[in-house]
Scaffold this motif. Structure first.
Motif, PDB file in Angstrom:
ATOM      1  N   GLN A  53     -40.008  28.393 -22.190  1.00 46.43           N
ATOM      2  CA  GLN A  53     -40.356  26.993 -21.962  1.00 46.43           C
ATOM      3  C   GLN A  53     -39.759  26.493 -20.657  1.00 46.43           C
ATOM      4  OE1 GLN A  53     -40.487  24.210 -25.299  1.00 46.43           O
ATOM      5  NE2 GLN A  53     -39.120  22.866 -24.151  1.00 46.43           N
ATOM      6  N   ASP A  54     -38.520  26.916 -20.379  1.00 45.27           N
ATOM      7  CA  ASP A  54     -37.886  26.529 -19.117  1.00 45.27           C
ATOM      8  C   ASP A  54     -38.668  27.085 -17.921  1.00 45.27           C
ATOM      9  OD1 ASP A  54     -35.921  25.179 -20.484  1.00 45.27           O
ATOM     10  OD2 ASP A  54     -34.420  26.780 -20.333  1.00 45.27           O
ATOM     11  N   TYR A  56     -41.900  27.704 -17.846  1.00 38.45           N
ATOM     12  CA  TYR A  56     -43.106  26.884 -17.716  1.00 38.45           C
ATOM     13  C   TYR A  56     -42.787  25.587 -16.968  1.00 38.45           C
ATOM     14  CZ  TYR A  56     -45.809  29.614 -21.169  1.00 38.45           C
ATOM     15  OH  TYR A  56     -46.490  30.584 -21.840  1.00 38.45           O
ATOM     16  N   THR A  57     -41.755  24.915 -17.430  1.00 32.95           N
ATOM     17  CA  THR A  57     -41.396  23.619 -16.844  1.00 32.95           C
ATOM     18  C   THR A  57     -41.060  23.755 -15.367  1.00 32.95           C
ATOM     19  OG1 THR A  57     -40.518  22.909 -18.988  1.00 32.95           O
ATOM     20  CG2 THR A  57     -39.847  21.648 -17.057  1.00 32.95           C
ATOM     21  N   LYS A  58     -40.332  24.798 -15.027  1.00 34.34           N
ATOM     22  CA  LYS A  58     -39.940  25.019 -13.628  1.00 34.34           C
ATOM     23  C   LYS A  58     -41.157  25.256 -12.752  1.00 34.34           C
ATOM     24  CE  LYS A  58     -37.226  28.105 -10.669  1.00 34.34           C
ATOM     25  NZ  LYS A  58     -36.389  29.332 -10.615  1.00 34.34           N
ATOM     26  N   LYS A  61     -43.229  22.044 -12.253  1.00 39.36           N
ATOM     27  CA  LYS A  61     -42.578  21.135 -11.306  1.00 39.36           C
ATOM     28  C   LYS A  61     -42.721  21.628  -9.871  1.00 39.36           C
ATOM     29  CE  LYS A  61     -39.107  19.109 -14.395  1.00 39.36           C
ATOM     30  NZ  LYS A  61     -37.641  19.001 -14.691  1.00 39.36           N
TER      31      LYS A  61
END
Length: 355
Positions: A53-54, A56-58, A61
């Motif tokens: 998930q991290d 994906y988020t990175k 962004k």
């Protein structure tokens, strides 16, 4: 589409069998250490999920600010910021015949104006340029297409159905696909080789956006979604195609430098042709309508009125099948072309030209 379905059905059974085998093996152990191992596995699972998930988020962004929405007078699509000078790469079918556009970035609701630099329908790519480059505009990083592998997790970013800055997730389902666009719905009719197939959802408006890996690199430009004739030609879920980053860079760099494509890398016979049918009204070859003077076919002695039936070992029945066969070749390649003239079959060795 039937071929895709049959392959999918055949692949499910071995995977299911493997899962069952693993379940039986794990169920056979009465070792007390299995409890601690199970606890460790349970603890590791949410950690792995959080790490993904991290990631994906990175990536979102990092890359989403480089994906824009492009509005023509009647059509809407997506684009990717190519450099810090305001060049944006997109699909040729997004820009159509228009010359000016409204562009909205992910970080602003204010529309910017842009003009067409050049459209190259043969590869369904185009470059537009912002009239004024806003502060903070960030160019995307394009990856190496040769390193794209089946099974890689990817994200598709764009404006599907006008929903700007949308992200869908999937994997690379296949590489090296040759796909021909339709001309309905604004398609260019282009035959494009080496496309990346993905399960990430691609819908109208995604065209021209970004297919991104978890390293934050654009590996392709989403262009097509397969359709299912059994469902009234509606989109077939999980089968989309993106033009590989290597081709995007090749075309965009030439357009930005020269204002046009000077070296397409696309093989050509140098003819204008049309599909012909036999006595049973089945597609039976490509009739040569016109031969380009000095082109590959002309040099090999092929004439208007000849009917091409094979390119190398590939049977040619339609103009689309000829385009797809040529997409697998390169300018300068030597191939044998089988054709009929006045009912007699002939073969010519042809050195392919460039489209």
């Amino acid at each position: 589409m039937d071929a895709f379905r049959h392959r999918a059905l055949r692949l499910v059974a071995p995977v299911a069998a493997l899962v069952c085998s693993l379940a039986l093996v794990s169920g056979c152990s009465d070792d007390s250490s299995s409890d601690s191992g199970s606890a460790t596995a349970q603890a590791a699972a949410p950690m792995a999920a959080n790490d993904l998930q991290d990631d994906y988020t990175k990536v979102i962004k990092e890359v989403l600010p480089s994906v824009v929405q492009i509005q023509a007078s009647s059509d809407l699509g997506s684009g990717v910021v190519y450099d810090d000078k305001g060049h944006i790469v997109t699909n040729a079918h997004v820009v159509g015949d228009e010359k000016t556009f409204q562009v909205t970035t992910a970080n602003s609701e204010t529309a910017l104006t842009a003009k067409l630099v050049y459209a190259y329908p043969e590869q369904d790519l185009a470059v537009i340029k912002l009239d004024k480059v806003p502060d903070g505009l960030k160019a995307a990083t394009f990856g190496d297409s040769s390193k794209v592998e089946v099974g890689q997790i990817v994200l598709a970013m764009g404006s599907p159905l006008g929903l700007s800055s949308s992200v869908t997730q999937g994997i690379v389902s296949a590489t090296g696909r040759t796909v021909t666009e339709g001309r309905t719905g604004g398609g260019t009719g282009a035959t494009i080789a080496n496309m990346v197939q993905t399960s990430a959802a691609i819908n109208p408006g995604n065209s021209g956006g970004a297919l991104v890996n978890l390293d934050g690199q654009v590996i392709g430009i989403p262009t097509l979604a397969a359709t299912d004739p059994d469902m009234g030609d509606s989109a077939a879920p999980g089968i989309g195609f993106a033009i590989p980053a290597s081709m995007v860079k090749t075309v965009a760099d030439q357009i930005i430098k020269n204002g046009k494509v000077t070296d397409s890398g696309r093989a050509a016979l140098g003819i204008t042709g049309r599909t012909v049918v036999d006595d049973d009204y089945k597609a039976a070859g490509v009739a040569v309508v016109e031969v380009k003077s000095g082109g590959a076919a002309d040099k090999a002695g092929i004439e208007a009125g000849d009917i091409i039936t094979a390119l190398g070992d590939t049977d040619i029945t339609t103009i689309t099948s000829l385009s797809e066969a040529l997409a697998a070749e390169s300018p300068g390649d030597k191939v044998s072309v089988t054709y009929t003239r006045d009912g007699a079959e002939k073969t010519a060795d042809v050195t392919l030209g460039e489209q």
